[in-house]
Enzyme design. Structure first.
Site, PDB file in Angstrom:
ATOM      1  NE  ARG A 303      -2.853  -0.113   3.294  1.00 55.96           N
ATOM      2  CZ  ARG A 303      -4.079  -0.649   3.197  1.00 55.96           C
ATOM      3  NH1 ARG A 303      -5.035   0.018   2.604  1.00 55.96           N
ATOM      4  NH2 ARG A 303      -4.332  -1.833   3.717  1.00 55.96           N
ATOM      5  CE1 TYR A 343     -10.797  -5.218   3.944  1.00 56.91           C
ATOM      6  CE2 TYR A 343     -10.426  -3.657   2.174  1.00 56.91           C
ATOM      7  CZ  TYR A 343     -10.347  -4.936   2.670  1.00 56.91           C
ATOM      8  OH  TYR A 343      -9.818  -5.927   1.889  1.00 56.91           O
ATOM      9  CB  CYS A 370     -28.859  -3.882  -8.207  1.00 55.75           C
ATOM     10  SG  CYS A 370     -28.610  -3.838  -9.973  1.00 55.75           S
ATOM     11  CD  GLU A 371     -24.496  -5.582  -3.793  1.00 56.04           C
ATOM     12  OE1 GLU A 371     -24.164  -5.392  -2.618  1.00 56.04           O
ATOM     13  OE2 GLU A 371     -24.148  -6.552  -4.471  1.00 56.04           O
ATOM     14  CE1 TYR A 400      -3.504  -5.318  -0.968  1.00 57.47           C
ATOM     15  CE2 TYR A 400      -2.989  -3.236   0.092  1.00 57.47           C
ATOM     16  CZ  TYR A 400      -2.677  -4.561  -0.180  1.00 57.47           C
ATOM     17  OH  TYR A 400      -1.539  -5.107   0.354  1.00 57.47           O
TER      18      TYR A 400
HETATM   19  N1  LLP Z   1       2.999  -9.205   3.046  1.00 61.33           N
HETATM   20  C1  LLP Z   1       1.989 -10.057   3.227  1.00 61.33           C
HETATM   21  C2  LLP Z   1       2.280 -11.453   3.569  1.00 61.33           C
HETATM   22  C3  LLP Z   1       0.666  -9.620   3.083  1.00 61.33           C
HETATM   23  O1  LLP Z   1      -0.332 -10.476   3.263  1.00 61.33           O
HETATM   24  C4  LLP Z   1       0.425  -8.276   2.744  1.00 61.33           C
HETATM   25  C5  LLP Z   1      -0.948  -7.783   2.583  1.00 61.33           C
HETATM   26  C6  LLP Z   1       1.513  -7.421   2.552  1.00 61.33           C
HETATM   27  C7  LLP Z   1       2.797  -7.914   2.725  1.00 61.33           C
HETATM   28  C8  LLP Z   1       1.362  -5.978   2.152  1.00 61.33           C
HETATM   29  O2  LLP Z   1       0.635  -5.235   3.069  1.00 61.33           O
HETATM   30  P1  LLP Z   1       0.514  -3.644   2.872  1.00 61.33           P
HETATM   31  O3  LLP Z   1       1.876  -3.043   3.055  1.00 61.33           O
HETATM   32  O4  LLP Z   1       0.016  -3.393   1.505  1.00 61.33           O
HETATM   33  O5  LLP Z   1      -0.460  -3.223   3.918  1.00 61.33           O
HETATM   34  N2  LLP Z   1      -7.280  -5.417   0.831  1.00 61.33           N
HETATM   35  C9  LLP Z   1      -6.877  -4.763   2.056  1.00 61.33           C
HETATM   36  C10 LLP Z   1      -5.436  -5.032   2.405  1.00 61.33           C
HETATM   37  C11 LLP Z   1      -5.119  -6.492   2.486  1.00 61.33           C
HETATM   38  C12 LLP Z   1      -3.660  -6.747   2.778  1.00 61.33           C
HETATM   39  C13 LLP Z   1      -3.325  -8.171   2.526  1.00 61.33           C
HETATM   40  N3  LLP Z   1      -1.975  -8.506   2.761  1.00 61.33           N
HETATM   41  C14 LLP Z   1      -7.154  -3.277   1.929  1.00 61.33           C
HETATM   42  O6  LLP Z   1      -7.650  -2.845   0.895  1.00 61.33           O
HETATM   43  O7  LLP Z   1      -6.918  -2.533   2.872  1.00 61.33           O
END
Ligand code: LLP
Length: 443
Positions: A303, A343, A370-371, A400
């Site tokens: 992210r 979220y 439609c939600e 994401y």
């Molecule tokens: N490493 C692993 C093993 C992970 O599972 C993840 C994210 C990351 C690194 C990277 O995390 P970041 O730095 O991007 O936070 N869909 C959700 C976020 C899900 C994160 C899943 N794993 C959202 O939109 O907030």
């Protein structure tokens, strides 16, 4: 294309979550990467995602500078395209992938497989097969049952480097659905019930597997340093126990990602420099106290590398006044951004392309599905005269969103356009009905 930049800036802080290259233009327009957003909307149509290449590269460099002694692996799940693979590679990062698909895209784009780590809590037979065939650097073991399976898939005379994903028992993360450091979720092997140590013993019994280290990922959208330090301490404790039990000193420690960013002005973000400095101190001191050599550290930001580099552009389709509510419906929706629905994330959309003299009104920006939950941004301040045809831009749209986009209602996923040094180029074309037709074999 040369753009006249206005001398006056929007109110202080108003663009604080936008890419650093963002500049105001005449008529309420904004330029990102030197390119007018109004022009992008006209040239590529909406909805469209704009990715500032300079911002992505700059963020990669910030990580490299903050963590000079560590491996920085970009978490591809946040957003992946072939251009993204190249930018990350050129900036000296590694990659964290969590499927054979992400892995194949990266390797076929030319990313060195030895700099890739493969995750997944439940690996299909295809995942390790692709990992071994393509020569992935590390496979992260997430459950005992996959140990023998991965070992069996390694060819005679071969040896695959693996890590063990550990649950350090830390509560952190921006939402319950993205907290992965506790025991009551599906990832990893427990530090407290002996699951992690048991997995280590089983891996050491497999001559075709080489255990290089431990891994943890405590959650996502974390804005404080402290949970990382607590997790780090516990991981060092486990490394010391492994040394005591097996006489094995593990050379690597991967602390995952999760580094939080601001989606709206004023929201907290994780201080990367402080994180890097305090993790290094904790690591050095903790290892000294445990009598361990300092392992090679890895971090896996997704992210924080790509989120703030993205801007989503939507065209207003209708404006509906229902009682006290104003619903602004745009041509994007929960298919290109499911994050508010999943979220409860709050975004800060902004009108671009015209000045409005009308005062602000509280409005809810919605999509076309439609939600009732198809909401992109609730309770936001937009000009009172917002009307169909207006252009809305949503910053911090790089992570994401498209990677989680769905095929709902056959709407089709938006295009991705890169902006850099005053030019815009298409990276990923818009999904067309023809794409759906091709997959539907009509039997
Ligand atoms: N490493 C692993 C093993 C992970 O599972 C993840 C994210 C990351 C690194 C990277 O995390 P970041 O730095 O991007 O936070 N869909 C959700 C976020 C899900 C994160 C899943 N794993 C959202 O939109 O907030």
């Amino acid at each position: 294309m040369t753009i006249a930049v206005l001398p006056e800036m929007p109110a202080a802080g108003e663009l604080s979550v936008w890419p650093a290259s963002t500049r105001p233009l005449p008529h309420g327009d904004l330029a990102v990467g030197g390119v007018s957003l109004t022009e992008i909307a006209e040239r590529f149509a909406t909805p469209v995602y704009v990715l500032d290449e300079g911002e992505v590269r700059g963020r990669c460099r910030t990580y490299r500078d903050a963590f000079p002694d560590a491996d920085v692996l970009y978490a591809a799940k946040a957003f992946l395209s072939r251009a993204m693979v190249r930018w990350v590679q050129e900036e000296g990062l590694g990659l964290d992938v969590c499927s054979a698909g992400e892995l194949e895209l990266a390797v076929t784009t030319g990313f060195p497989p030895e700099r890739i780590v493969l995750h997944r809590n439940a690996k299909s037979p295809h995942d390790p097969e692709a990992a071994l065939r393509l020569g992935v650097g590390r496979i992260v073991i997430d459950s005992p049952s996959e140990i023998a399976r991965i070992a069996a898939a390694v060819g005679p005379g071969g040896r695959q480097k693996v890590m063990v994903r550990v649950v350090p028992g830390v509560l952190a993360g921006g939402h319950d659905k993205i907290r992965t450091g506790r025991e009551d979720q599906k990832f990893g092997l427990s530090l407290t019930d002996g699951g992690a140590q048991h997995a280590v013993t089983r891996i050491l019994g497999q001559p075709r597997l080489e255990l290089t280290g431990l891994h943890c990922h405590i959650g996502s959208q974390i804005s404080e340093v402290k949970p990382y330090l607590v997790a780090l301490r516990r991981m060092i404790g486990l490394m010391a126990r492994i040394r005591d039990t097996h006489g094995l000193v593990l050379p690597e420690l991967d602390m995952g990602g999760g580094h939080g960013i601001a989606y709206q002005p004023g929201e907290p973000a994780l201080d990367l420099t402080a994180l890097a400095r305090r993790m290094r101190t904790e690591l050095v001191d903790g290892c000294a106290a445990a009598g361990l050599p300092v392992p090679r550290l890895a971090v896996e930001p997704g992210r924080a590398v790509v989120g703030p580099a993205g801007v989503a552009l939507y065209r207003v389709l209708t404006v509906k006044h229902t009682g006290e509510n104003v619903f602004v419906a745009v041509d994007g929706d929960m298919i290109d951004n499911p994050r508010p629905a999943l979220y409860g994330v709050r975004y800060a959309p902004r009108l671009v392309g015209r000045h409005s003299a009308a005062g602000p009104r509280t409005a809810t920006v919605v999509g076309r599905h439609c939600e009732a939950g198809d909401i992109l941004a609730s309770d936001v301040q937009l000009p009172g005269d917002i009307h169909p045809g207006d252009l809305l831009a949503v910053p911090v749209a790089g992570a994401y969103q498209l990677s989680m986009a769905s095929g709902y209602n056959l709407v089709g996923r938006p295009a991705v356009v890169a902006v850099h040094e005053d030019t815009a180029r298409l990276l990923v074309r818009r999904e067309a009905l023809e794409d759906h037709r091709r997959r539907d074999i009509g039997a």
